[in-house]
Design an enzyme around this catalytic site. Structure first.
Site, PDB file in Angstrom:
ATOM      1  N   LYS A 151      -5.265   5.320   8.554  1.00  0.00           N
ATOM      2  CA  LYS A 151      -6.353   4.681   7.851  1.00  0.00           C
ATOM      3  C   LYS A 151      -5.963   3.242   7.505  1.00  0.00           C
ATOM      4  CE  LYS A 151      -4.993   3.819   4.322  1.00  0.00           C
ATOM      5  NZ  LYS A 151      -4.216   3.482   3.131  1.00  0.00           N
ATOM      6  N   HIS A 181      -3.677  10.967   4.087  1.00  0.00           N
ATOM      7  CA  HIS A 181      -2.583  11.809   3.585  1.00  0.00           C
ATOM      8  C   HIS A 181      -2.914  12.475   2.246  1.00  0.00           C
ATOM      9  CE1 HIS A 181      -1.324   8.393   1.066  1.00  0.00           C
ATOM     10  NE2 HIS A 181      -0.581   9.246   0.382  1.00  0.00           N
ATOM     11  N   LYS A 185      -1.922  16.649   0.456  1.00  0.00           N
ATOM     12  CA  LYS A 185      -1.247  16.928  -0.813  1.00  0.00           C
ATOM     13  C   LYS A 185      -1.628  18.327  -1.280  1.00  0.00           C
ATOM     14  CE  LYS A 185      -1.277  12.105  -2.450  1.00  0.00           C
ATOM     15  NZ  LYS A 185       0.106  11.737  -2.722  1.00  0.00           N
ATOM     16  N   GLU A 219      -2.089   2.803 -10.019  1.00  0.00           N
ATOM     17  CA  GLU A 219      -0.705   2.795  -9.517  1.00  0.00           C
ATOM     18  C   GLU A 219       0.069   1.700 -10.235  1.00  0.00           C
ATOM     19  OE1 GLU A 219      -0.389   3.836  -5.027  1.00  0.00           O
ATOM     20  OE2 GLU A 219      -2.017   2.403  -5.189  1.00  0.00           O
ATOM     21  N   ASP A 238      -8.315   0.169   1.326  1.00  0.00           N
ATOM     22  CA  ASP A 238      -7.018   0.843   1.337  1.00  0.00           C
ATOM     23  C   ASP A 238      -7.098   2.222   0.672  1.00  0.00           C
ATOM     24  OD1 ASP A 238      -4.204   1.058   1.726  1.00  0.00           O
ATOM     25  OD2 ASP A 238      -3.828   0.405  -0.326  1.00  0.00           O
ATOM     26  N   HIS A 243      -8.950   7.612   0.642  1.00  0.00           N
ATOM     27  CA  HIS A 243      -8.462   8.706  -0.197  1.00  0.00           C
ATOM     28  C   HIS A 243      -9.455   9.176  -1.265  1.00  0.00           C
ATOM     29  CE1 HIS A 243      -4.867   7.634   1.832  1.00  0.00           C
ATOM     30  NE2 HIS A 243      -4.464   6.700   1.010  1.00  0.00           N
ATOM     31  N   LYS A 329      -3.512  -1.693  -8.180  1.00  0.00           N
ATOM     32  CA  LYS A 329      -2.060  -1.903  -8.141  1.00  0.00           C
ATOM     33  C   LYS A 329      -1.609  -2.525  -9.457  1.00  0.00           C
ATOM     34  CE  LYS A 329      -1.716  -0.815  -3.757  1.00  0.00           C
ATOM     35  NZ  LYS A 329      -1.413   0.564  -3.448  1.00  0.00           N
TER      36      LYS A 329
HETATM   37  C1  BG6 Z   1      -1.578   4.577   0.820  1.00  0.00           C
HETATM   38  C2  BG6 Z   1      -2.021   3.200   0.434  1.00  0.00           C
HETATM   39  O1  BG6 Z   1      -2.439   5.110   1.787  1.00  0.00           O
HETATM   40  O2  BG6 Z   1      -1.566   5.413  -0.317  1.00  0.00           O
HETATM   41  C3  BG6 Z   1      -1.080   2.636  -0.622  1.00  0.00           C
HETATM   42  O3  BG6 Z   1      -2.023   2.353   1.586  1.00  0.00           O
HETATM   43  C4  BG6 Z   1      -0.974   3.585  -1.789  1.00  0.00           C
HETATM   44  O4  BG6 Z   1      -1.542   1.356  -1.048  1.00  0.00           O
HETATM   45  C5  BG6 Z   1      -0.639   4.985  -1.303  1.00  0.00           C
HETATM   46  O5  BG6 Z   1       0.032   3.114  -2.657  1.00  0.00           O
HETATM   47  C6  BG6 Z   1      -0.666   5.992  -2.429  1.00  0.00           C
HETATM   48  O6  BG6 Z   1      -0.205   7.222  -1.923  1.00  0.00           O
HETATM   49  P1  BG6 Z   1       0.656   8.217  -2.802  1.00  0.00           P
HETATM   50  O7  BG6 Z   1       0.826   9.417  -1.967  1.00  0.00           O
HETATM   51  O8  BG6 Z   1       1.918   7.509  -3.128  1.00  0.00           O
HETATM   52  O9  BG6 Z   1      -0.192   8.432  -4.021  1.00  0.00           O
END
Ligand code: BG6
Length: 487
Positions: A151, A181, A185, A219, A238, A243, A329
């Site tokens: 993605k 991804h 989870k 995050e 992103d 997600h 972020k």
């Molecule tokens: C990624 C993004 O797909 O997912 C990142 O590109 C992000 O910017 C990350 O930090 C977060 O994934 P996880 O599994 O660490 O929550």
């Protein structure tokens, strides 16, 4: 070596062609994940061919892979395992061209005595995806193969449609795995178990009982070495169109007729079809102060590092229920929660000052951290004279079950699923195109970015966006720590 239950891994040895092999995702997740899958015995045989723009040789790639493992693999690395893994690696710089890639795959396949399969992993930005697909086509590497597309899939509706078209000229749909991804989870899949394996909550899982929903993924991390990618992408592409919308689909979908790829995709796609287009007026875009001074960032960048929005799913179950999404972020905390706020009772007989309703509505909260947690908050009587009410909660932490054990990391789980040809946790062309379609107005007329302090919760206007409700985060009461329930 632990015994791997039958059916978990693929039947045939795999040649993995990893585009973007020296990039951030490969370093953090893919190489450590492939190392774990190969050394723990999940794959009957695995050779990995790294491909990237970097002009390095095989030794250089081995060094890069080792340093990625040292930094990001959180289990023990034994010398024997590392030697075997290092021997399974090969490297082809992109500049060496199609013939070199073809030869490397042939060489890798010769090391297996029988049949094998190919897994192409495109860990590259959307702008580079198509040339990699063409290269695979020209190299004759489509047969016996599957392809994982990272993605974001495209950058808007037009680019996603043309990427799907071009992809279908080379690969058939059943070979294509569009990865997200978050769906790998454990806690995300637990939403499906929680909703559809229990009779208790599904009857109230609708607009008659639910007031609003929050999906909140702040995050603390910044951009590291990713500013080049991120400047072109921003928080919406992103995180949200990928997600957060996928999590929203698991939360909002109707029960599928079976726990299989086609019925699950169909129900997710129905949610996306019912989504109203995102209105720019319902969106807050933010950028943390200092972002523009970072390496690789345009000093006048309008890229958002934060986004909060309100969206609606206009179907029988959810009409009129706002879904509030937020991610960014360099925020105050790293969290991944879904919070469901229930409607208040129609009438209250509790005396003024009793505290009823004073701490917001009842909530069901899912924590999507690696070990799931859940909490159901409700008003209860504070022990003692009179009728004083307090917000109390029932909390569950997967930690306390002792079942966590050696859970596969999200990428590992999904790579294994793709090797086995299981599409259940992957996205379809239709779903992704629809998500870009509902995003069109926002992408064409984005509201201006507003600055926010790093370490905060986003620009001030997030409060207007959610009013008269309030963001659940930061939590007023921390989760009770595992193993201390009752203390
Ligand atoms: C990624 C993004 O797909 O997912 C990142 O590109 C992000 O910017 C990350 O930090 C977060 O994934 P996880 O599994 O660490 O929550």
């Amino acid at each position: 070596m632990a015994k791997i239950p039958p059916g978990v891994g693929p039947r045939f040895p795999q040649v993995v062609v990893l585009f973007g092999a020296t990039g951030d995702l490969a370093r953090r997740k893919l190489l450590p994940g492939l190392y774990h899958l190969s050394t723990a015995g999940f794959i009957p045989g695995c050779r990995i061919i790294g491909v990237s723009l970097d002009d390095i040789d095989l030794e250089g790639f081995r060094k890069a892979a080792r340093s990625a493992l040292d930094e990001f693999f959180n289990r023990k690395i034994t010398d024997a395992d590392w030697d075997a893994f290092a021997r399974s690696l090969d490297y082809v710089p992109l500049a060496a061209g199609t013939e070199a890639l073809k030869a490397a795959v042939a060489k890798a396949e010769q090391t297996f005595s029988g049949e094998s399969r190919r897994l192409h992993y495109l860990s590259v930005p959307p702008s580079a995806a198509l040339s990699a697909v063409r290269m695979l086509g020209e190299a004759g590497l489509v047969e016996r193969s599957r392809i994982i597309m990272e993605k974001p899939f495209g950058t808007d509706l037009a680019s996603a449609v043309s990427l799907n078209k071009a992809l279908h000229l080379v690969f058939s749909e059943d070979q294509i795995f569009r990865i997200d991804h978050f769906l790998g989870k454990e806690p995300a899949q637990n939403i499906l178990a929680f909703r559809f394996a229990n009779g208790l909550f599904e009857p109230i899982w609708n607009r008659n009982f639910i007031d609003h929903v929050q999906i909140d993924v702040p995050e603390t991390l910044g951009l590291g070495r990713r500013s080049g990618f991120y400047e072109q992408t921003g928080a919406y592409r992103d995180m949200v169109v990928t997600h957060l919308f996928q999590i929203l689909a698991f939360m909002a979908m109707e029960p599928p007729t079976a726990l299989e790829p086609a019925p699950i995709s169909e129900e997710k796609n129905k949610v996306f079809r019912s989504m109203l287009p995102i209105q720019p007026a319902d969106v807050v875009r933010g950028q943390y102060t200092g972002y523009r001074a970072e390496d690789g960032v345009d000093p006048e960048s309008e890229t958002e590092t934060f986004i909060a929005l309100k969206c609606f799913i206009d179907n029988w179950r959810w009409a009129g229920v706002p879904f509030f999404l937020r991610t960014g972020k360099r925020m105050a905390e790293g969290q991944r929660i879904i919070s469901i706020a229930f409607r208040e009772p129609p009438k209250s007989m509790f005396p003024a000052g009793s505290g009823v309703g004073a701490q917001g509505p009842d909530h069901l909260t899912f924590d999507l951290a690696d070990a799931s947690k859940m909490s159901l908050s409700f008003y209860g009587k504070r022990p003692g004279p009179g009728m004083r009410l307090d917000k109390l909660s029932l909390q569950f932490a997967m930690h306390d079950t002792g079942l966590l054990g050696e859970v596969l990391e999200a990428y590992e789980r999904l790579i294994l699923d793709a090797m086995r040809g299981d599409h259940t946790l992957f996205n379809t062309a239709e779903g992704i195109e629809r998500l870009w379609q509902v995003s069109t107005q926002l992408l064409e007329s984005p509201p201006p970015v507003r600055l926010y302090e790093a370490g905060g919760w986003g620009p001030k206007s997030i409060h207007q966006l959610i009013a008269p409700h309030a963001w659940r985060l930061p939590f007023e009461r921390a989760w009770r720590s595992p193993n201390k329930l009752g203390s």
